[in-house]
Design a protein around this motif. Structure first.
Motif, PDB file in Angstrom:
ATOM      1  N   ARG A  30     -15.121 -12.006 -45.878  1.00 50.37           N
ATOM      2  CA  ARG A  30     -13.858 -11.528 -45.321  1.00 50.37           C
ATOM      3  C   ARG A  30     -12.885 -11.333 -46.482  1.00 50.37           C
ATOM      4  O   ARG A  30     -12.779 -12.194 -47.359  1.00 50.37           O
ATOM      5  CB  ARG A  30     -13.315 -12.570 -44.337  1.00 50.37           C
ATOM      6  CG  ARG A  30     -12.170 -12.091 -43.501  1.00 50.37           C
ATOM      7  CD  ARG A  30     -11.705 -13.167 -42.560  1.00 50.37           C
ATOM      8  NE  ARG A  30     -10.970 -14.142 -43.370  1.00 50.37           N
ATOM      9  CZ  ARG A  30     -10.860 -15.423 -43.065  1.00 50.37           C
ATOM     10  NH1 ARG A  30     -11.420 -15.901 -41.997  1.00 50.37           N
ATOM     11  NH2 ARG A  30     -10.175 -16.233 -43.838  1.00 50.37           N
ATOM     12  N   PRO A  31     -12.144 -10.213 -46.502  1.00 52.33           N
ATOM     13  CA  PRO A  31     -11.218  -9.972 -47.621  1.00 52.33           C
ATOM     14  C   PRO A  31     -10.155 -11.068 -47.745  1.00 52.33           C
ATOM     15  O   PRO A  31      -9.649 -11.570 -46.738  1.00 52.33           O
ATOM     16  CB  PRO A  31     -10.569  -8.637 -47.261  1.00 52.33           C
ATOM     17  CG  PRO A  31     -11.498  -7.989 -46.297  1.00 52.33           C
ATOM     18  CD  PRO A  31     -12.160  -9.106 -45.543  1.00 52.33           C
ATOM     19  N   ARG A  32      -9.871 -11.434 -48.962  1.00 48.22           N
ATOM     20  CA  ARG A  32      -8.792 -12.394 -49.219  1.00 48.22           C
ATOM     21  C   ARG A  32      -7.473 -11.816 -48.738  1.00 48.22           C
ATOM     22  O   ARG A  32      -7.203 -10.631 -48.922  1.00 48.22           O
ATOM     23  CB  ARG A  32      -8.659 -12.668 -50.723  1.00 48.22           C
ATOM     24  CG  ARG A  32      -9.705 -13.560 -51.289  1.00 48.22           C
ATOM     25  CD  ARG A  32      -9.557 -13.830 -52.770  1.00 48.22           C
ATOM     26  NE  ARG A  32      -8.253 -13.574 -53.368  1.00 48.22           N
ATOM     27  CZ  ARG A  32      -8.007 -13.621 -54.668  1.00 48.22           C
ATOM     28  NH1 ARG A  32      -8.969 -13.901 -55.511  1.00 48.22           N
ATOM     29  NH2 ARG A  32      -6.817 -13.375 -55.138  1.00 48.22           N
ATOM     30  N   ALA A  33      -6.627 -12.650 -48.151  1.00 48.20           N
ATOM     31  CA  ALA A  33      -5.322 -12.201 -47.654  1.00 48.20           C
ATOM     32  C   ALA A  33      -4.378 -11.869 -48.802  1.00 48.20           C
ATOM     33  O   ALA A  33      -3.436 -11.098 -48.631  1.00 48.20           O
ATOM     34  CB  ALA A  33      -4.711 -13.273 -46.756  1.00 48.20           C
ATOM     35  N   ASP A  34      -4.623 -12.435 -49.974  1.00 48.21           N
ATOM     36  CA  ASP A  34      -3.734 -12.232 -51.115  1.00 48.21           C
ATOM     37  C   ASP A  34      -4.313 -11.213 -52.098  1.00 48.21           C
ATOM     38  O   ASP A  34      -4.152 -11.332 -53.307  1.00 48.21           O
ATOM     39  CB  ASP A  34      -3.462 -13.552 -51.824  1.00 48.21           C
ATOM     40  CG  ASP A  34      -4.717 -14.185 -52.411  1.00 48.21           C
ATOM     41  OD1 ASP A  34      -5.836 -13.777 -52.027  1.00 48.21           O
ATOM     42  OD2 ASP A  34      -4.582 -15.090 -53.248  1.00 48.21           O
ATOM     43  N   LEU A  35      -4.977 -10.190 -51.567  1.00 49.96           N
ATOM     44  CA  LEU A  35      -5.614  -9.169 -52.394  1.00 49.96           C
ATOM     45  C   LEU A  35      -5.181  -7.782 -51.950  1.00 49.96           C
ATOM     46  O   LEU A  35      -5.151  -7.490 -50.754  1.00 49.96           O
ATOM     47  CB  LEU A  35      -7.142  -9.269 -52.280  1.00 49.96           C
ATOM     48  CG  LEU A  35      -7.962  -8.198 -53.000  1.00 49.96           C
ATOM     49  CD1 LEU A  35      -7.801  -8.317 -54.518  1.00 49.96           C
ATOM     50  CD2 LEU A  35      -9.434  -8.320 -52.610  1.00 49.96           C
ATOM     51  N   LEU A  36      -4.832  -6.934 -52.913  1.00 51.08           N
ATOM     52  CA  LEU A  36      -4.564  -5.525 -52.667  1.00 51.08           C
ATOM     53  C   LEU A  36      -5.449  -4.724 -53.606  1.00 51.08           C
ATOM     54  O   LEU A  36      -5.377  -4.889 -54.829  1.00 51.08           O
ATOM     55  CB  LEU A  36      -3.087  -5.192 -52.927  1.00 51.08           C
ATOM     56  CG  LEU A  36      -2.699  -3.716 -52.837  1.00 51.08           C
ATOM     57  CD1 LEU A  36      -2.933  -3.178 -51.426  1.00 51.08           C
ATOM     58  CD2 LEU A  36      -1.248  -3.525 -53.264  1.00 51.08           C
ATOM     59  N   LEU A  37      -6.306  -3.875 -53.038  1.00 51.60           N
ATOM     60  CA  LEU A  37      -7.126  -2.968 -53.839  1.00 51.60           C
ATOM     61  C   LEU A  37      -6.343  -1.686 -54.039  1.00 51.60           C
ATOM     62  O   LEU A  37      -5.905  -1.065 -53.061  1.00 51.60           O
ATOM     63  CB  LEU A  37      -8.443  -2.656 -53.131  1.00 51.60           C
ATOM     64  CG  LEU A  37      -9.415  -3.813 -52.978  1.00 51.60           C
ATOM     65  CD1 LEU A  37     -10.601  -3.400 -52.124  1.00 51.60           C
ATOM     66  CD2 LEU A  37      -9.870  -4.310 -54.331  1.00 51.60           C
ATOM     67  N   LEU A  38      -6.141  -1.285 -55.279  1.00 52.51           N
ATOM     68  CA  LEU A  38      -5.331  -0.124 -55.598  1.00 52.51           C
ATOM     69  C   LEU A  38      -6.167   0.922 -56.318  1.00 52.51           C
ATOM     70  O   LEU A  38      -6.644   0.697 -57.431  1.00 52.51           O
ATOM     71  CB  LEU A  38      -4.148  -0.556 -56.471  1.00 52.51           C
ATOM     72  CG  LEU A  38      -2.960   0.365 -56.527  1.00 52.51           C
ATOM     73  CD1 LEU A  38      -2.340   0.573 -55.149  1.00 52.51           C
ATOM     74  CD2 LEU A  38      -1.911  -0.212 -57.477  1.00 52.51           C
ATOM     75  N   ASP A  39      -6.372   2.055 -55.666  1.00 55.99           N
ATOM     76  CA  ASP A  39      -7.145   3.164 -56.213  1.00 55.99           C
ATOM     77  C   ASP A  39      -6.199   4.050 -57.014  1.00 55.99           C
ATOM     78  O   ASP A  39      -5.253   4.603 -56.467  1.00 55.99           O
ATOM     79  CB  ASP A  39      -7.780   3.954 -55.064  1.00 55.99           C
ATOM     80  CG  ASP A  39      -8.776   4.993 -55.539  1.00 55.99           C
ATOM     81  OD1 ASP A  39      -8.431   5.774 -56.452  1.00 55.99           O
ATOM     82  OD2 ASP A  39      -9.877   5.038 -54.980  1.00 55.99           O
ATOM     83  N   THR A  40      -6.454   4.185 -58.307  1.00 57.86           N
ATOM     84  CA  THR A  40      -5.553   4.933 -59.188  1.00 57.86           C
ATOM     85  C   THR A  40      -6.145   6.273 -59.615  1.00 57.86           C
ATOM     86  O   THR A  40      -5.753   6.830 -60.637  1.00 57.86           O
ATOM     87  CB  THR A  40      -5.202   4.091 -60.437  1.00 57.86           C
ATOM     88  OG1 THR A  40      -6.385   3.882 -61.211  1.00 57.86           O
ATOM     89  CG2 THR A  40      -4.606   2.753 -60.051  1.00 57.86           C
TER      90      THR A  40
END
Length: 174
Positions: A30-40
């Motif tokens: 399950r994805p961590r709640a404190d994670l943002l994946l940013l596609d640049t």
């Protein structure tokens, strides 16, 4: 690819570089709640595929747009708690553009609090090898429709050599 990754690590020594396996562990089961994946990557690249749940940020965006994007997408703190430090995991095709962005985001975070909108606590990191390495390893991707895909925009024919050719997909012409 190893020489390229070494060169990126050396050029961006102030940025933390994390492995695709580490990021995969942050997402599964399950994805961590404190994670943002940013596609640049470019909008065209993002339109072909992305890491599951990733948010797009044009790397040429001005600081105000970057701040608005981060404020809109960073997870809120738990009720009654101080915001924990969120990890922003940046990626592009191989890691150069995402390292530039991670360096820029960490510099923005350090700006005086008077800047608007104020940014919450975070640490931007680069996913080493980025989406090419991720896809070559068979890790999950999603298309623009949110459905699983295995295809990736190869950026161009030169850098595309770092991506298994069976995974290449250019956007469909309109």
């Amino acid at each position: 690819m190893n020489i390229l990754l070494y060169t990126i690590r050396k050029k961006f020594s102030g940025v933390q570089h994390v492995s695709t396996d580490t990021v995969y562990g942050w997402l599964v089961p399950r994805p961590r709640a404190d994670l943002l994946l940013l596609d640049t990557r470019s909008a065209a690249e993002f339109g072909v595929s992305r890491l599951p749940g990733a948010v797009h940020l044009d790397p040429d965006s001005d600081d105000a747009t970057v701040r608005r994007t981060l404020t809109r997408h960073l997870p809120p703190p738990a009720a009654g708690a101080e915001r924990e430090r969120t990890t922003i995991a940046c990626y592009c095709s191989v890691g150069y553009r995402s390292s530039v962005t991670a360096q820029r985001l960490n510099a923005l975070r350090a700006q005086p609090a008077a800047a608007e909108p104020p940014l919450p606590g975070y640490e931007a990191v680069n996913i080493e090898g980025s989406i090419f390495k991720w896809a070559n390893e068979g890790k999950p991707l999603e298309g623009a429709d949110g459905q699983p895909t295995r295809f990736v925009h190869p950026y161009d024919k030169i850098f595309g050599r770092l991506l298994d050719k069976s995974l290449w997909k250019f956007p469909e012409k309109q």
